[in-house]
Motif scaffolding. Structure first.
Motif, PDB file in Angstrom:
ATOM      1  N   ASP A 511       0.854  -1.189   0.000  1.00 53.07           N
ATOM      2  CA  ASP A 511       0.000   0.000   0.000  1.00 53.07           C
ATOM      3  C   ASP A 511       0.900   1.253   0.000  1.00 53.07           C
ATOM      4  N   ARG A 512       0.715   2.107  -1.016  1.00 50.86           N
ATOM      5  CA  ARG A 512       1.465   3.376  -1.024  1.00 50.86           C
ATOM      6  C   ARG A 512       0.490   4.563  -1.074  1.00 50.86           C
ATOM      7  N   SER A 513      -0.656   4.370  -0.403  1.00 49.73           N
ATOM      8  CA  SER A 513      -1.647   5.439  -0.354  1.00 49.73           C
ATOM      9  C   SER A 513      -1.146   6.577   0.541  1.00 49.73           C
ATOM     10  N   LYS A 514      -1.888   7.640   0.577  1.00 48.93           N
ATOM     11  CA  LYS A 514      -1.477   8.848   1.294  1.00 48.93           C
ATOM     12  C   LYS A 514      -1.212   8.579   2.767  1.00 48.93           C
ATOM     13  N   SER A 515      -2.013   7.638   3.368  1.00 48.67           N
ATOM     14  CA  SER A 515      -1.842   7.343   4.794  1.00 48.67           C
ATOM     15  C   SER A 515      -0.504   6.675   5.089  1.00 48.67           C
ATOM     16  N   MET A 516       0.142   6.079   4.077  1.00 51.27           N
ATOM     17  CA  MET A 516       1.429   5.428   4.291  1.00 51.27           C
ATOM     18  C   MET A 516       2.573   6.442   4.454  1.00 51.27           C
ATOM     19  N   ARG A 517       2.231   7.754   4.321  1.00 57.32           N
ATOM     20  CA  ARG A 517       3.222   8.799   4.554  1.00 57.32           C
ATOM     21  C   ARG A 517       3.382   9.076   6.054  1.00 57.32           C
ATOM     22  N   ASN A 518       2.463   8.566   6.876  1.00 60.52           N
ATOM     23  CA  ASN A 518       2.525   8.788   8.324  1.00 60.52           C
ATOM     24  C   ASN A 518       3.841   8.277   8.900  1.00 60.52           C
ATOM     25  N   GLU A 582      -4.554   3.399  -8.078  1.00 59.75           N
ATOM     26  CA  GLU A 582      -4.097   2.690  -9.257  1.00 59.75           C
ATOM     27  C   GLU A 582      -3.032   1.690  -8.818  1.00 59.75           C
ATOM     28  N   VAL A 583      -2.563   0.849  -9.748  1.00 57.49           N
ATOM     29  CA  VAL A 583      -1.501  -0.110  -9.432  1.00 57.49           C
ATOM     30  C   VAL A 583      -0.359   0.043 -10.432  1.00 57.49           C
ATOM     31  N   ILE A 584       0.856  -0.182  -9.929  1.00 56.62           N
ATOM     32  CA  ILE A 584       2.022  -0.275 -10.810  1.00 56.62           C
ATOM     33  C   ILE A 584       2.815  -1.499 -10.392  1.00 56.62           C
ATOM     34  N   VAL A 585       3.648  -1.998 -11.343  1.00 54.67           N
ATOM     35  CA  VAL A 585       4.491  -3.159 -11.071  1.00 54.67           C
ATOM     36  C   VAL A 585       5.935  -2.741 -11.350  1.00 54.67           C
ATOM     37  N   PRO A 586       6.668  -2.298 -10.339  1.00 59.35           N
ATOM     38  CA  PRO A 586       8.059  -1.873 -10.550  1.00 59.35           C
ATOM     39  C   PRO A 586       8.947  -2.998 -11.074  1.00 59.35           C
ATOM     40  N   PHE A 587       8.758  -4.227 -10.595  1.00 65.33           N
ATOM     41  CA  PHE A 587       9.483  -5.374 -11.161  1.00 65.33           C
ATOM     42  C   PHE A 587       8.631  -6.625 -10.959  1.00 65.33           C
ATOM     43  N   GLU A 588       8.822  -7.598 -11.839  1.00 65.62           N
ATOM     44  CA  GLU A 588       8.027  -8.820 -11.774  1.00 65.62           C
ATOM     45  C   GLU A 588       8.862 -10.040 -12.129  1.00 65.62           C
ATOM     46  N   THR A 611      -6.817   4.364  -2.237  1.00 66.45           N
ATOM     47  CA  THR A 611      -6.567   2.944  -1.906  1.00 66.45           C
ATOM     48  C   THR A 611      -7.567   2.073  -2.671  1.00 66.45           C
ATOM     49  N   ASN A 612      -7.080   1.020  -3.323  1.00 64.68           N
ATOM     50  CA  ASN A 612      -7.980   0.119  -4.064  1.00 64.68           C
ATOM     51  C   ASN A 612      -7.448  -1.315  -3.946  1.00 64.68           C
ATOM     52  N   TYR A 613      -8.009  -2.065  -2.961  1.00 65.19           N
ATOM     53  CA  TYR A 613      -7.588  -3.459  -2.759  1.00 65.19           C
ATOM     54  C   TYR A 613      -7.941  -4.342  -3.961  1.00 65.19           C
ATOM     55  N   GLU A 614      -9.069  -4.038  -4.591  1.00 68.51           N
ATOM     56  CA  GLU A 614      -9.541  -4.884  -5.685  1.00 68.51           C
ATOM     57  C   GLU A 614      -8.542  -4.892  -6.831  1.00 68.51           C
ATOM     58  N   LEU A 615      -8.078  -3.690  -7.250  1.00 68.02           N
ATOM     59  CA  LEU A 615      -7.089  -3.624  -8.334  1.00 68.02           C
ATOM     60  C   LEU A 615      -5.790  -4.295  -7.923  1.00 68.02           C
ATOM     61  N   ALA A 616      -5.399  -4.134  -6.652  1.00 67.25           N
ATOM     62  CA  ALA A 616      -4.135  -4.686  -6.176  1.00 67.25           C
ATOM     63  C   ALA A 616      -4.139  -6.213  -6.219  1.00 67.25           C
ATOM     64  N   ILE A 617      -5.167  -6.835  -5.636  1.00 61.08           N
ATOM     65  CA  ILE A 617      -5.203  -8.303  -5.583  1.00 61.08           C
ATOM     66  C   ILE A 617      -5.438  -8.890  -6.969  1.00 61.08           C
ATOM     67  N   CYS A 644      -9.745  -0.151   3.540  1.00 60.87           N
ATOM     68  CA  CYS A 644     -10.416  -0.422   2.249  1.00 60.87           C
ATOM     69  C   CYS A 644     -11.354  -1.609   2.415  1.00 60.87           C
ATOM     70  N   VAL A 645     -12.306  -1.743   1.475  1.00 60.95           N
ATOM     71  CA  VAL A 645     -13.244  -2.873   1.524  1.00 60.95           C
ATOM     72  C   VAL A 645     -12.536  -4.154   1.087  1.00 60.95           C
ATOM     73  N   VAL A 646     -13.066  -5.299   1.507  1.00 60.95           N
ATOM     74  CA  VAL A 646     -12.470  -6.604   1.190  1.00 60.95           C
ATOM     75  C   VAL A 646     -12.750  -6.963  -0.271  1.00 60.95           C
ATOM     76  N   PRO A 647     -11.727  -7.326  -1.060  1.00 65.29           N
ATOM     77  CA  PRO A 647     -11.926  -7.712  -2.476  1.00 65.29           C
ATOM     78  C   PRO A 647     -12.334  -9.183  -2.580  1.00 65.29           C
ATOM     79  N   THR A 648     -13.475  -9.516  -1.996  1.00 63.79           N
ATOM     80  CA  THR A 648     -13.888 -10.926  -1.867  1.00 63.79           C
ATOM     81  C   THR A 648     -13.949 -11.646  -3.212  1.00 63.79           C
TER      82      THR A 648
END
Length: 736
Positions: A511-518, A582-588, A611-617, A644-648
């Motif tokens: 997660d690199r959302s704004k809250s991760m700046r804390n 959004e999501v990015i993949v720095p390396f895979e 934050t978007n768990y659905e796109l991430a998973i 975030c909500v659960v990406p069930t």
């Protein structure tokens, strides 16, 4: 015949036929008696066979019994079969061939033949010379009239009469209009004198002509009264007076007869997978309910007592195998388990953990029929195995039970109905039938069906399998145990072979959302890359980057003392996904040979918003699909502050896809933040774990939620990981 005494001729002709038929009947009865002498005479087949023979003899006798009624064109007797339906026929030219009685009138010339119909009464008279009056008889419309007056020429008594002594009434027999059981209609004419007053027209036949009412009996009514049907009795029964064989089915409990040697039948099976078609042998058990062997007394419709093919005789059990529908071949009401030869599993369909699979070299699919599989061979082909059955009591089977393991997922057919894995022993106990497999095979089937995943077992020629040494559905063992022989796998199975090591595809989803700046969590100064991180990432995301780097470094350092394990560690691959809205993949799918390169890539990524768990998973699932390797275990380490909500839907889809590929997903969710927002990450771990068997040991690799990265036990486990794979055997499920 037309120039002889017809009564004498008919009598002799009838006796000729009777002699032939009696000889034939005697030969048939002797043949049947000789060929059934070695069998019990009360045997149902013998009794019924004899009855059928007697019926055929009766039909033969009736067929060759001559009618004897007066021909419809002359006065000779009918020589058709007694029960014919057409006009009576003597089968002659119907002419009288006797010479003319008035010989002297022809003056020594050739005596001509009589001109009357064959069998007429009185003198034979030709029509060449007038020997009598010759005028039409006044009773010319009556039956048996010879048509012309036989009195002297020129007589003057006023009445022209032929020489017939009896002129019959000629009306249809009264029985012709009487409808009886069998709709019998008498075809004959009344032979009473025309001058005699009568209301009942009687034909020349004597005796009641109506057929016996007992089914299949061809005999006529025993009454000598032709008008027996007109009796004053309320109900008239036209019994033949003979004893009859009962033809009803046996009413005794059980099955009368089973052919224990099945009938073979070649058929072709066409599977659900396109192109799957093959021949197989179908075995059919023949069974039947026999006919009653009791006799029906004369003049009765029924015998006393119930119908039975043999009084107190043997009857087979009426229980049937629920899979092949074969009857039990033991006696009815036996005490022990049912037993039979077993046949094709026509009442089953395939189910399993894999939608498509291979069985006996054929490609099949869940829902294919088990028609080509034999009850007593299916388990043998599988080796160690577990069966699948519908759950009978979910609460009971979820508790510890050495023969049942509840299935949390959904299996077709009928995916909404809960199902269980059950042992071979319980599978056959539920049928009520004796287990058809040998004692040695039954003992093998009680053992765990998990296999060691080491490729060396499959590369050997022939392939050798190393199975778990424990019983099926055993309590999972602690991986830290050191058995005298072999090893305990991380998922709790004991194998009696060398411990292999497994490689991994580790996907970090951060997660690199704004809250991760804390800055409530920061990089730790005593851990690697601290100085690199505090320049731009002295916050939560920096702590996460440090944990990721430490994880990869520890993975390599933990195996440096063992060259073989070092090579396996180098086979590990890692991917990095960063997400906000959004999501990015720095390396895979990168290996761990150069951590510095991976670190530099990671440090370039900064915190953003959303934050978007659905796109991430979903992206994690895409990377697994793209770089899928069946020899590697897929691990997702999902780090976030939990907001975030659960990406069930997306998570379940990934878990199901991996399970179908026999490579279950392990998901670790890690919380950086307060416990207030941990519900979604906990739920994600629970969803992923639901696709695994329940493990009670904390040392066993399993999906889990943790609060901080330093609590993760993955690093301690990597030296011992040898993911135990179980071959996904298909199972046959009873149709519903």
């Amino acid at each position: 015949r037309e120039s002889s005494d017809d009564n004498k001729w008919f009598s002799n002709f009838s006796k000729f036929f009777e002699g032939i038929i009696e000889r034939r009947k005697s030969r048939v009865r002797d043949w049947y008696e000789q060929n059934t002498a070695k069998f019990p005479q009360d045997n149902s087949d013998v009794v019924n066979g004899k009855y059928v023979m007697e019926q055929e003899i009766s039909k033969l006798t009736l067929l060759w019994t001559l009618c004897g009624s007066i021909c419809h064109q002359c006065s000779l007797k009918c020589v058709k079969s007694r029960d014919h339906k057409e006009d009576h026929e003597c089968l002659t030219d119907h002419k009288c061939h006797f010479p003319c009685h008035f010989v002297e009138a022809h003056n020594g010339n050739l005596i001509p033949e009589c001109s009357h119909k064959a069998g007429h009464e009185g003198k034979h008279v030709c029509d060449k010379i007038s020997h009598s009056c010759g005028e039409p008889c006044i009773l010319i419309d009556k039956r048996n009239c010879q048509k012309v007056c036989s009195k002297e020429i020129g007589h003057n008594d006023g009445e022209h009469l032929c020489q017939s002594r009896n002129h019959y009434c000629g009306e249809d027999c009264s029985l012709s209009k009487h409808i009886t059981k069998g709709d019998y209609h008498c075809p004959n004419k009344c032979i009473r004198p025309y001058e005699e007053e009568h209301d009942l027209h009687r034909c020349e036949n004597i005796g009641c002509p109506i057929q016996c009412p007992i089914p299949n009996c061809k005999e006529r009514c025993q009454s000598n009264d032709h008008f027996h049907a007109f009796s004053d009795l309320q109900q008239v029964n036209h019994f033949c007076g003979n004893e009859h064989q009962c033809r009803e089915l046996c009413e005794d409990d059980g099955i009368c007869q089973i052919v224990t040697e099945p009938k073979k039948q070649e058929e072709t099976y066409k599977g659900l997978v396109k192109g799957t078609s093959f021949a197989f042998t179908k075995y059919i058990q023949l069974s039947e309910r026999l006919k009653c062997n009791k006799k029906i007394p004369p003049n009765e419709f029924k015998h006393t007592g119930k119908h039975t093919h043999k009084e107190n005789g043997f009857h087979y059990c009426d229980a049937r195998c629920q899979f092949c529908k074969y009857y039990c071949t033991l006696e009815y009401k036996h005490a022990q388990n049912h037993d039979t030869r077993h046949g094709n599993m026509t009442q089953t369909e395939f189910t399993g953990e894999d939608t498509e699979f291979e069985y006996l070299g054929y490609k099949l699919r869940v829902g294919d029929q088990g028609t080509f599989v034999l009850c007593n061979l299916f388990c043998k082909e599988l080796g160690r195995h577990r069966h699948i059955d519908y759950c009978q009591n979910e609460e009971i089977c979820k508790n510890e039970n050495q023969n049942i393991q509840h299935i949390n997922g959904k299996f077709s057919p009928n995916p909404d109905r809960p199902k269980d894995f059950i042992s071979h022993k319980l599978y056959w106990e539920r049928t009520g039938f004796k287990d058809p497999y040998s004692v040695q095979e039954q003992q093998e089937f009680t053992k765990c069906d998990y296999e060691c995943p080491d490729e060396k077992h499959h590369k050997s020629v022939p392939p050798t399998k190393s199975f778990c040494e424990s019983q099926l559905f055993h309590t999972l063992l602690n991986p830290k145990l050191k058995p005298d022989n072999g090893y305990v796998s991380l998922d709790g199975h004991h194998f009696n072979c060398e411990n292999p090591s497994a490689a991994f595809h580790i996907i970090f989803v951060l997660d690199r959302s704004k809250s991760m700046r804390n800055q409530d969590k920061k990089p730790i100064s005593s851990y690697p890359i601290y100085n690199d991180l505090i320049k731009k990432h002295n916050n939560r995301i920096g702590a996460v980057y440090q944990a990721v780097y430490y994880f990869m470094e520890t993975r390599i350092n933990s195996v440096r003392t063992n060259q073989n394990q070092m090579l396996l560690a180098m086979r590990d691959n890692t991917s990095l996904i960063l997400f906000d809205k959004e999501v990015i993949v720095p390396f895979e799918n990168r290996d761990l040979t150069d951590l510095k390169v991976l670190l530099d890539i990671m440090l370039k990524q900064n915190v953003r918003g959303g934050t978007n768990y659905e796109l991430a998973i979903q992206k994690a699932g895409s990377l697994i699909e793209t770089h899928f390797d069946p020899t590697k275990v897929n691990i997702i380490i999902f780090l976030s502050d939990g907001e975030c909500v659960v990406p069930t839907k997306q998570l379940r889809s990934i878990c199901e896809q991996n399970k179908e590929k026999r490579s279950p997903l392990y998901l670790y969710t890690v919380l950086f933040g307060s416990d207030t927002h941990s519900d979604s990450l906990e739920e994600m771990a629970k969803i992923a774990q639901s696709y695994h068997l329940t493990n009670t040991s904390s040392d066993i690799l399993q999906c889990q939620f943790t609060h901080a990265i330093n609590e993760i036990k993955l690093i301690d486990h990597f030296n011992e990981i040898a993911e135990s794979l179980r071959k996904h055997n298909p199972a046959l499920l009873k149709k519903v």
